[in-house]
Scaffold this active site. Structure first.
Site, PDB file in Angstrom:
ATOM      1  N   THR A  14     -41.965  30.380  -9.569  1.00 27.07           N
ATOM      2  CA  THR A  14     -40.862  31.345  -9.704  1.00 27.07           C
ATOM      3  C   THR A  14     -41.191  32.669  -9.045  1.00 27.07           C
ATOM      4  OG1 THR A  14     -40.100  30.279 -11.714  1.00 27.07           O
ATOM      5  CG2 THR A  14     -39.438  32.549 -11.427  1.00 27.07           C
ATOM      6  N   SER A  60     -44.500  24.226  -9.895  1.00 30.35           N
ATOM      7  CA  SER A  60     -45.853  23.800 -10.309  1.00 30.35           C
ATOM      8  C   SER A  60     -45.853  22.471 -11.053  1.00 30.35           C
ATOM      9  CB  SER A  60     -46.546  24.884 -11.136  1.00 30.35           C
ATOM     10  OG  SER A  60     -45.974  25.010 -12.412  1.00 30.35           O
ATOM     11  N   THR A  93     -45.450  28.938 -13.413  1.00 33.90           N
ATOM     12  CA  THR A  93     -45.986  29.160 -14.763  1.00 33.90           C
ATOM     13  C   THR A  93     -46.091  27.872 -15.583  1.00 33.90           C
ATOM     14  OG1 THR A  93     -43.783  29.648 -15.633  1.00 33.90           O
ATOM     15  CG2 THR A  93     -45.088  31.512 -14.857  1.00 33.90           C
ATOM     16  N   ASP A  94     -45.391  26.813 -15.147  1.00 27.10           N
ATOM     17  CA  ASP A  94     -45.350  25.606 -15.997  1.00 27.10           C
ATOM     18  C   ASP A  94     -46.714  24.946 -16.161  1.00 27.10           C
ATOM     19  OD1 ASP A  94     -42.676  26.021 -16.313  1.00 27.10           O
ATOM     20  OD2 ASP A  94     -42.012  24.372 -15.034  1.00 27.10           O
TER      21      ASP A  94
HETATM   22  C1  SIN Z   1     -42.164  29.120 -13.169  1.00 23.59           C
HETATM   23  O1  SIN Z   1     -42.868  29.389 -12.223  1.00 23.59           O
HETATM   24  O2  SIN Z   1     -41.968  29.964 -14.061  1.00 23.59           O
HETATM   25  C2  SIN Z   1     -41.520  27.803 -13.409  1.00 23.59           C
HETATM   26  C3  SIN Z   1     -41.572  26.863 -12.273  1.00 23.59           C
HETATM   27  C4  SIN Z   1     -42.972  26.488 -11.887  1.00 23.59           C
HETATM   28  O3  SIN Z   1     -43.845  26.343 -12.746  1.00 23.59           O
HETATM   29  O4  SIN Z   1     -43.180  26.344 -10.686  1.00 23.59           O
END
Ligand code: SIN
Length: 326
Positions: A14, A60, A93-94
């Site tokens: 993100t 991710s 973040t995932d």
């Molecule tokens: C994010 O980055 O917050 C969600 C999507 C990901 O993990 O790539």
């Protein structure tokens, strides 16, 4: 002081995402390249030199063994480069907690490696990406950042790789830590640590695995049968992590099935699906041949067992000792 020289390895997520609209929920991760991101960063007036490298530009959820190998090579090259003072990895973040833990165990701890992401795409109202990035620069440039293993900077907090987990899906304050919560607080202008480095001068704890041993992860729920659990085991499976209920519990039939596997030599680790869980050894673990995970989350426990098996450390006592020191 001379300007810190920072290598930025970009993987997407993100922090590199775009919504197409500041207010509509129409968002795709991994849309902005590293040059564009560093262009936005240059407008912040940060006194550092950046060298960007695009490793991937994906969500991710698609990160795995192949991209990890490329990213690990690039991070190691940067750490070994005398002209580099520290490494920032941009990441979705995932699964950032898994990459952080893997790299924490397989990179030396003598130069700071800081992972950073965002919960809101770059063009969303209240986007958090640039602030998190500026915070990551503050952390990676700090003289006390090395010797703490891989760090994750999100929501004005600094977490250690062992502790961090994504705890919320819809907040810029999305991360929490256990058994330690954040180990520092950071703003673009200030950083405060809650303790001294504990891994100064430490080499990588494990060699990077090649190949990766197959380790299953079984999520326990009310009503799961031994048949369902058995479907996740193949002829190549060398270990099983059980994300049990409560303190690593599972239905009797599943427990008996896994005890049979353990008796035949399989590594079986009792973990917990509970967010903040401490799974200590129970007397029955001795009888059943199980290992207790202590405070590590199931997906990280899976990585740790893979690292141990790949390094030829396949015995139960050594694996239990490894979980006990975490
Ligand atoms: C994010 O980055 O917050 C969600 C999507 C990901 O993990 O790539």
């Amino acid at each position: 002081m001379t300007q810190p020289r920072i290598t930025v390895l970009a993987t997407g997520g993100t922090i590199a995402g775009k919504a197409g609209s500041a207010t509509r929920h129409d968002y795709r991760p991994g849309q902005i390249g590293i040059d564009e991101l560093l262009g936005q960063v240059s407008a912040l007036g940060i006194d550092s030199q950046f060298r960007g490298q695009q490793i991937a530009n994906i969500g991710s959820e698609d990160i795995g063994e192949q991209i990890w190998a490329q990213l690990h090579r690039a991070a190691l090259a940067a750490i070994n480069d005398p002209a580099c003072n520290g490494v920032i990895i941009t990441h979705g973040t995932d699964t950032v907690e898994e990459t952080a833990f893997l790299f924490d165990q397989t990179l030396p701890a003598d130069k700071p490696v800081v992972m950073v992401g965002a919960m809101r795409p770059a063009d969303a109202v209240g986007s958090d990406g640039l602030r998190n990035f500026a915070n990551a620069v503050q952390v990676v440039s700090d003289g006390d950042a090395a010797g703490r293993g891989v760090l994750v900077v999100m929501g004005d907090k600094v977490f250690a790789a062992r502790d961090i987990r994504k705890a919320r899906t819809a907040s810029a304050d999305a991360f929490a830590g256990y058994p330690r919560d954040e180990i520092g607080l950071v703003r673009p202008s200030k950083l405060e640590w809650f303790g001294a480095p504990w891994r100064s001068g430490e080499e990588a704890r494990f060699a990077y695995p090649d190949p990766w041993p197959e380790v299953a992860l079984i999520y326990i729920y009310a009503g799961i049968t031994a048949d369902v659990a058995a479907r996740q085991i193949t002829g190549k499976t060398r270990a099983v992590i059980v994300a049990g209920v409560g303190e690593g519990n599972m239905p009797e039939a599943v427990r008996d099935y896994l005890a049979g596997l353990a008796k035949a030599g399989m590594i079986v680790v009792r973990a917990s699906r509970v967010e903040e869980a401490l799974v200590d050894r129970a007397p029955s673990d001795d009888e059943l041949g199980f290992i207790a995970v202590r405070a590590l989350r199931p997906a990280k426990a899976r990585i740790l067992v893979q690292l141990m098996l790949a390094s030829g450390k396949a015995d139960r006592v050594a694996i239990q000792a490894e979980f006990d020191r975490r």
